[in-house]
Design a protein around this motif. Structure first.
Motif, PDB file in Angstrom:
ATOM      1  N   GLN A  35     -90.491 -66.170 -32.234  1.00  0.00           N
ATOM      2  CA  GLN A  35     -90.325 -67.574 -32.609  1.00  0.00           C
ATOM      3  C   GLN A  35     -89.034 -67.780 -33.396  1.00  0.00           C
ATOM      4  N   GLU A  36     -88.729 -66.838 -34.286  1.00  0.00           N
ATOM      5  CA  GLU A  36     -87.484 -66.919 -35.062  1.00  0.00           C
ATOM      6  C   GLU A  36     -86.271 -66.920 -34.139  1.00  0.00           C
ATOM      7  N   THR A  39     -86.114 -70.235 -32.129  1.00  0.00           N
ATOM      8  CA  THR A  39     -85.645 -71.344 -32.955  1.00  0.00           C
ATOM      9  C   THR A  39     -84.132 -71.327 -33.076  1.00  0.00           C
ATOM     10  N   ARG A  91     -96.432 -72.976 -41.759  1.00  0.00           N
ATOM     11  CA  ARG A  91     -96.975 -74.112 -41.007  1.00  0.00           C
ATOM     12  C   ARG A  91     -97.794 -75.014 -41.914  1.00  0.00           C
ATOM     13  N   TYR A 106     -98.192 -72.471 -28.630  1.00  0.00           N
ATOM     14  CA  TYR A 106     -96.972 -72.631 -29.411  1.00  0.00           C
ATOM     15  C   TYR A 106     -95.963 -73.418 -28.581  1.00  0.00           C
ATOM     16  N   MET A 108     -92.482 -75.229 -28.615  1.00  0.00           N
ATOM     17  CA  MET A 108     -91.225 -75.316 -29.348  1.00  0.00           C
ATOM     18  C   MET A 108     -90.304 -76.301 -28.626  1.00  0.00           C
ATOM     19  N   SER A 161     -98.251 -77.081 -37.821  1.00  0.00           N
ATOM     20  CA  SER A 161     -96.897 -76.981 -37.290  1.00  0.00           C
ATOM     21  C   SER A 161     -95.878 -77.124 -38.401  1.00  0.00           C
ATOM     22  N   ARG A 164     -88.053 -76.432 -38.025  1.00  0.00           N
ATOM     23  CA  ARG A 164     -86.884 -75.731 -38.550  1.00  0.00           C
ATOM     24  C   ARG A 164     -85.699 -76.057 -37.661  1.00  0.00           C
ATOM     25  N   ASN A 169     -92.143 -75.498 -34.675  1.00  0.00           N
ATOM     26  CA  ASN A 169     -92.676 -74.140 -34.758  1.00  0.00           C
ATOM     27  C   ASN A 169     -94.201 -74.191 -34.875  1.00  0.00           C
ATOM     28  N   HIS A 170     -94.843 -73.052 -34.565  1.00  0.00           N
ATOM     29  CA  HIS A 170     -96.305 -72.935 -34.604  1.00  0.00           C
ATOM     30  C   HIS A 170     -96.922 -73.955 -33.641  1.00  0.00           C
TER      31      HIS A 170
END
Length: 248
Positions: A35-36, A39, A91, A106, A108, A161, A164, A169-170
């Motif tokens: 996820q990082e 993003t 989150r 998830y 995004m 959620s 960012r 996210n989440h």
């Protein structure tokens, strides 16, 4: 608890592509790393494309920004005996229990480029999940005040959620066939309504593959994606190899 009817306010179709990854069973820290990366990669682009990750997690508890230790209903000794980790994360929401049989959704999206705020993001995602439940003949409704999805007798899905760099996210955690033992480990909502699963609402058994297929379709519609690109796994992610138990 009163519920909010599903509305049909959906964004118009656009040129973006929804990139869908079916990940299977994934350790939570491994997903946080993915996820990082996603993003960072999405925030540097200018298109409208988004990413949808569908997976399950080994047994664990996550605690969001509004969460408290008192919402975890099993003590530290029990958690250690069960090898049940607790993650305090960014989150929204309170303490949620996770295990195989719960589908993590998830989603995004580049919210700024799509012109969608976090409240609207929540509404559209919860509405998509409700539509998928209805396709499987499962009663499900959202609530104007309380995040999540509600069925007969309790909460079917938890929403939590964050944003960012204008990327969501989440997401949403839908209880499908998860053991009720796990759902009794936390207090998932402010009015202490119990958490329930789809399986407890429906006979014959729910097929996770059909639910995933429906969610891809309803989420794409709600967020205006005409094009989807579905793949299994992700090149930057290693699937979980440790053995997990579905029941306590």
């Amino acid at each position: 608890m009163s519920s909010q009817p599903i509305t049909s306010n959906v964004p118009p179709l656009h040129a973006g592509t929804l990139e869908v990854h079916l990940l299977g069973l994934v350790d939570f820290p491994a997903f946080l790393g993915l996820q990082e990366y996603a993003t960072y990669e999405m925030s540097g682009r200018k298109d409208l494309s988004g990413k949808l990750f569908l997976c399950e997690h080994p047994p664990m508890i996550t605690v969001g920004r509004e969460g408290k230790t008192s919402e975890i209903l099993i003590d530290e000794e029990q958690r250690e005996r069960m090898e049940l980790p607790v993650y305090w994360i960014s989150r929204g929401g309170s303490a949620y229990a996770h295990a195989p049989g719960q589908l993590a959704i998830y989603l995004m999206l580049p919210l700024d480029r799509l012109g969608i705020g976090l409240v609207e993001y929540r509404r559209l995602l919860e509405t998509a999940a409700c539509e998928s439940c209805h396709e499987l003949k499962i009663p499900a409704k959202r609530h104007p005040e309380f995040p999540g999805i509600w069925g007969r007798g309790g909460q079917l899905a938890f929403f939590g959620s964050s944003v960012r760099s204008w990327v969501s996210n989440h997401g949403l955690f839908l209880n499908v066939t998860i053991s009720p033992d796990f759902l009794e480990m936390t207090v998932p909502n402010s009015d202490h309504q119990r958490a329930i699963s789809i399986q407890a609402q429906r006979i014959p058994p729910v097929q996770m593959s059909k639910l995933r297929e429906s969610l891809i379709r309803t989420i794409s519609k709600q967020f205006g994606y005409e094009t989807t690109d579905v793949s299994t796994g992700h090149p930057l992610l290693k699937k979980t190899t440790r053995q997990v138990a579905k029941h306590v």
